[in-house]
Design a protein around this motif. Structure first.
Motif, short mmCIF file in Angstrom:
data_model
loop_
_atom_site.label_atom_id
_atom_site.label_comp_id
_atom_site.label_asym_id
_atom_site.label_seq_id
_atom_site.Cartn_x
_atom_site.Cartn_y
_atom_site.Cartn_z
N GLY A 82 0.79 -1.22 0.00
CA GLY A 82 0.00 0.00 0.00
C GLY A 82 0.83 1.28 0.00
O GLY A 82 0.32 2.36 -0.28
N GLN A 83 2.12 1.17 0.31
CA GLN A 83 2.99 2.35 0.30
C GLN A 83 3.34 2.80 -1.11
O GLN A 83 3.87 3.89 -1.30
CB GLN A 83 4.27 2.06 1.10
N LYS B 278 -10.78 3.43 -5.30
CA LYS B 278 -11.78 4.15 -6.09
C LYS B 278 -11.39 4.36 -7.55
O LYS B 278 -12.25 4.58 -8.39
CB LYS B 278 -12.08 5.52 -5.45
N ASN B 279 -10.11 4.31 -7.87
CA ASN B 279 -9.67 4.55 -9.24
C ASN B 279 -9.46 3.27 -10.04
O ASN B 279 -9.06 3.32 -11.21
CB ASN B 279 -8.37 5.37 -9.26
N LEU B 280 -9.73 2.11 -9.41
CA LEU B 280 -9.53 0.85 -10.10
C LEU B 280 -10.58 0.70 -11.21
O LEU B 280 -11.77 0.66 -10.93
CB LEU B 280 -9.62 -0.32 -9.11
N ASN C 74 -4.29 5.07 -6.41
CA ASN C 74 -4.13 5.43 -7.81
C ASN C 74 -4.13 4.22 -8.74
O ASN C 74 -4.00 4.38 -9.96
CB ASN C 74 -2.84 6.23 -8.01
N LEU C 75 -4.28 3.02 -8.17
CA LEU C 75 -4.25 1.81 -9.00
C LEU C 75 -5.44 1.81 -9.96
O LEU C 75 -6.58 2.01 -9.55
CB LEU C 75 -4.27 0.55 -8.12
N GLU C 76 -5.16 1.59 -11.24
CA GLU C 76 -6.20 1.57 -12.27
C GLU C 76 -6.41 0.18 -12.84
O GLU C 76 -7.52 -0.16 -13.26
CB GLU C 76 -5.83 2.54 -13.40
N VAL C 77 -5.36 -0.65 -12.88
CA VAL C 77 -5.45 -1.99 -13.46
C VAL C 77 -4.79 -2.98 -12.51
O VAL C 77 -3.66 -2.78 -12.07
CB VAL C 77 -4.73 -2.04 -14.83
N ALA C 78 -5.53 -4.06 -12.18
CA ALA C 78 -4.99 -5.15 -11.36
C ALA C 78 -5.13 -6.44 -12.15
O ALA C 78 -6.23 -6.96 -12.31
CB ALA C 78 -5.72 -5.24 -10.03
N LEU D 64 1.41 3.71 -7.80
CA LEU D 64 1.27 2.54 -8.65
C LEU D 64 -0.07 2.59 -9.40
O LEU D 64 -1.12 2.77 -8.79
CB LEU D 64 1.34 1.26 -7.80
N LYS D 65 0.00 2.46 -10.72
CA LYS D 65 -1.22 2.51 -11.54
C LYS D 65 -1.57 1.15 -12.14
O LYS D 65 -2.72 0.88 -12.43
CB LYS D 65 -1.06 3.52 -12.67
#
Length: 102
Positions: free
Chosen positions: A14-15, A63-65, A41-45, A19-20
């Motif tokens: 989480g630090q 929220k940005n995933l 800020n993660l958009e794609v997992a 990471l997007k």
């Protein structure tokens, strides 16, 4: 990365606030750490083809995933619904639900 035999993500992932894109597909990860919910800020997992059996409630904070791939993971229907409800604005790709229990 992909196909590295990775069994877990670091507890402090989480630090990585900027990471997007997270790509750890085709590994042996069984659970996501609670801190994953801090990846604002993660958009794609890309998590397809892992051994995942645990998805922390903290994921609701992502929220940005935009997109998450959970294909080729045995997930019962009730848990697929719980994951989608945590992330209502995320496109999540699942394989058909398994007749298994966690």
């Amino acid at each position: 990365g992909s196909k590295t035999g990775l069994e877990r993500l670091p507890k402090n992932i989480g630090q990585l606030k900027n990471l997007k894109h997270l790509n750890v597909n085709q590994n042996e990860i069984r659970m996501l750490p609670f801190s994953i919910g801090e990846l604002n800020n993660l958009e794609v997992a890309d998590l397809w083809s892992n051994e995942l059996e645990y998805f922390p409630e903290s994921m609701a904070n992502m929220k940005n995933l935009k997109w998450m791939d959970l294909r080729n993971i045995l997930i019962p229907k009730v848990h697929q619904e719980r994951i989608q409800n945590m992330l209502p604005n995320t496109t999540i790709q699942f394989s058909p639900p398994c007749q298994c229990s966690w």
